[in-house]
Design a protein around this motif. Sequence first.
Motif, PDB file in Angstrom:
ATOM      1  N   GLN C  16      29.879  44.442   8.052  1.00  0.00           N
ATOM      2  CA  GLN C  16      28.586  44.334   7.040  1.00  0.00           C
ATOM      3  C   GLN C  16      28.716  45.026   5.976  1.00  0.00           C
ATOM      4  OE1 GLN C  16      24.710  45.892   9.034  1.00  0.00           O
ATOM      5  NE2 GLN C  16      25.205  43.552  10.012  1.00  0.00           N
ATOM      6  N   LYS C  19      25.726  45.701   2.840  1.00  0.00           N
ATOM      7  CA  LYS C  19      24.853  46.272   3.226  1.00  0.00           C
ATOM      8  C   LYS C  19      24.391  47.203   2.388  1.00  0.00           C
ATOM      9  CE  LYS C  19      24.075  50.386   6.610  1.00  0.00           C
ATOM     10  NZ  LYS C  19      24.453  51.500   7.268  1.00  0.00           N
ATOM     11  N   GLY C  20      22.836  46.950   2.119  1.00  0.00           N
ATOM     12  CA  GLY C  20      22.358  47.961   1.179  1.00  0.00           C
ATOM     13  C   GLY C  20      22.258  47.302   0.000  1.00  0.00           C
ATOM     14  N   GLN C  43      22.758  37.685   4.791  1.00  0.00           N
ATOM     15  CA  GLN C  43      22.145  38.590   6.214  1.00  0.00           C
ATOM     16  C   GLN C  43      23.372  38.743   6.941  1.00  0.00           C
ATOM     17  OE1 GLN C  43      18.959  36.175   8.373  1.00  0.00           O
ATOM     18  NE2 GLN C  43      17.553  37.378   6.120  1.00  0.00           N
ATOM     19  N   ARG C  44      24.225  37.481   6.740  1.00  0.00           N
ATOM     20  CA  ARG C  44      25.950  37.352   7.915  1.00  0.00           C
ATOM     21  C   ARG C  44      26.454  38.763   7.574  1.00  0.00           C
ATOM     22  NH1 ARG C  44      25.769  35.164  11.835  1.00  0.00           N
ATOM     23  NH2 ARG C  44      24.228  33.619  12.940  1.00  0.00           N
TER      24      ARG C  44
END
Lengths: 283, 283, 283
Positions: C16, C19-20, C43-44
């Motif tokens: 990810q 992320k964030g 999102q993936r």
Amino acid sequence: MGTCENAGQKEKVPEQVLKGKVMANMFYEASTRTSSSFMAAMQRLGGTVIPFNESISSHMKGESLADTVQMMAGYCDVIIIRHPSQVRSKLLLSKLPEAGNQWRGWCWGTPHSGLLDVFTIREEIGTVNNITITMVGDLKHGRTVHSLARLLTLYRVNLRYVSPPNLKMPQAVKDYVSGKGIPQEEFSSLEAALPDTDVLYMTRIQRERFENEEEYKRCCNLYVVTPHTMTKAKERMVLMHPLPRVDEISVEVDSDPRAAYFRQAECGMYVRMALLAMVLGKY
Amino acid sequence: MGTCENAGQKEKVPEQVLKGKVMANMFYEASTRTSSSFMAAMQRLGGTVIPFNESISSHMKGESLADTVQMMAGYCDVIIIRHPSQVRSKLLLSKLPEAGNQWRGWCWGTPHSGLLDVFTIREEIGTVNNITITMVGDLKHGRTVHSLARLLTLYRVNLRYVSPPNLKMPQAVKDYVSGKGIPQEEFSSLEAALPDTDVLYMTRIQRERFENEEEYKRCCNLYVVTPHTMTKAKERMVLMHPLPRVDEISVEVDSDPRAAYFRQAECGMYVRMALLAMVLGKY
Amino acid sequence: MGTCENAGQKEKVPEQVLKGKVMANMFYEASTRTSSSFMAAMQRLGGTVIPFNESISSHMKGESLADTVQMMAGYCDVIIIRHPSQVRSKLLLSKLPEAGNQWRGWCWGTPHSGLLDVFTIREEIGTVNNITITMVGDLKHGRTVHSLARLLTLYRVNLRYVSPPNLKMPQAVKDYVSGKGIPQEEFSSLEAALPDTDVLYMTRIQRERFENEEEYKRCCNLYVVTPHTMTKAKERMVLMHPLPRVDEISVEVDSDPRAAYFRQAECGMYVRMALLAMVLGKY
């Protein structure tokens, strides 16, 4: 000019303290700014969002607002609600279960605008004490200036109000502020109030507030911030605006380092992060 | 009265078993309750959601539903679809690639309402056996009661139906239920059916179902649950409603601990979590 | 027929990396395909999305596009914008702060369609060199074919254009392609161009482009791919389409392993994942 210390440092948010938490964003009237800012705030803390806009809400008309909210409360940990009727919102709150029971709290629209403005001032200047804040424009209807004036009474400040005669700061706000011992001065011209100003807080004047076009134009021209205006301001003045701005600050001013309004919008996200963490018991 | 054991314990969901999974929420007709509940369910398991409401879908008119779904299937791991035409939905399913191939399954609207109702009964009472469930209102058109009656034949229950003569439970449902050996009784008055009832399942009666206003009002008044009604009910009866409620349960009843309809809505989220985890092979 | 190696392997996305990170999806005109694909891509990679559709954007009319974007830039790490006016978009970019300052970059609509098409060809065939690509339909207005033809000049390919006389590939594109030394041939019939074709790229022809119905029908019938058409194509030909398809590829062709258009849509998500990771400095 100061710089918003957090602005541009989104990378540094350390923890996803709201991971696993779900926020419902129930907007019964359009407010893309507030809605987007709350969404970003929740997501930056690791939480997730259920969007719920007015077009969605129109399908809920058969159901009372209290029922819709109570249902959403079963799905979510925190609800942000914006509804045209403040009366209904207050009524709603009184009908809902105790705070601390199933859901912990609520963030209300008006107070958080004051919080983000005060936070921005502190980030830009380093302090909120011993400064002169000048509010300009439609001080009668502008909810942000009412909220800000009241909140600033917690500090040692001088307040200046610049507005057309028909759009003055309401007596109730002035009484509240004077009751706290905060000096206030009223002006009709921006030029007169500008030189000693540390924070210039512009607001929009709407044409509809005036009976005739001439009167409107005369006032508007008095309250437009241009690069020329900025030459008469303090070298480290902070220029704020709740956005959206229309003509009251010319786009040429955007590149002036004192123009803080976009940093102010970003600070709004950090304040909402703090509110969400607080409401969900994570601070 | 029991309490939904999971209700209010959202904190305790242990794992993000659907982390990295993406769900498309394709709602071709408005259903905020179902849509929000599925979104919350997916997010609580660590997954993410692509919203897709009817206003968005209106722009897809040039494309067949099967094509739109096949495209979305390339982006997502699971699709929740709600479409006005059940026929088209079934047709669609038959055209799509094998389950287990690229995408694992589907959650259909009607069955999951039955599942959440049965789950709620079990959470509230501790069992679904040896109880009397009384369904009240528009039993002719209400899809939730059809689904629930069929599903309850898996248990040892007594079913009671209370409705106006023109809104009786369809013969097909009654035949199905009696074929499973489940006793059924029909009533026209709520009072008569109430005393032995363990679960009172209210539904809404719509004015449009009646030819004249008088007939409608007479029926409606018979099927309103008030605090007075509750004095005649069992001390531990469970009062359910699929929501939205209009007048058939007065708001004064909300504070009665037997009023389970908001817990029922929350249970719907847990059932959807289970369905999503199951469909995505994580149970 | 090759298979898109990544297609159906969404499970395997390892990290990810975003992320964030928060992405704003500002769509000022409807484009569910692009919007959903970017959402899934973000999102993936672990990032989150603030949706912002045209119904939302209509409420922002009082504010300049530049101001709205600058505000959103304070909340987000990356913005995807789709606006009917390309001129305004370019103007906007010129007014915004330096890339690398507060926000790192932009993904533009047109180029990424070319990227995803070339990526799909490479995934399906294993190479983009020494192949013949035949583009069919409305080559005059189709922006995907303009983008693809230009991008393919980076490889050793043969290009074939099949279109009605009034919808030919624009001279500017043909000049660009020939300037790069890429051979081009024009056909009016699909049958003539088909046998040597490795990649058949179909596009939609709109009725409005023709002065009379007869002329339209005559052209349309020439450019429809049916199972019969596929019998005359290479055994390992790749059939592509930017979607939505209407009648130019019959649904019976969908089960032909050479039908790559849904895999092409999925590849679009992987290309957008790559673009997002690149733009956010994570590659």
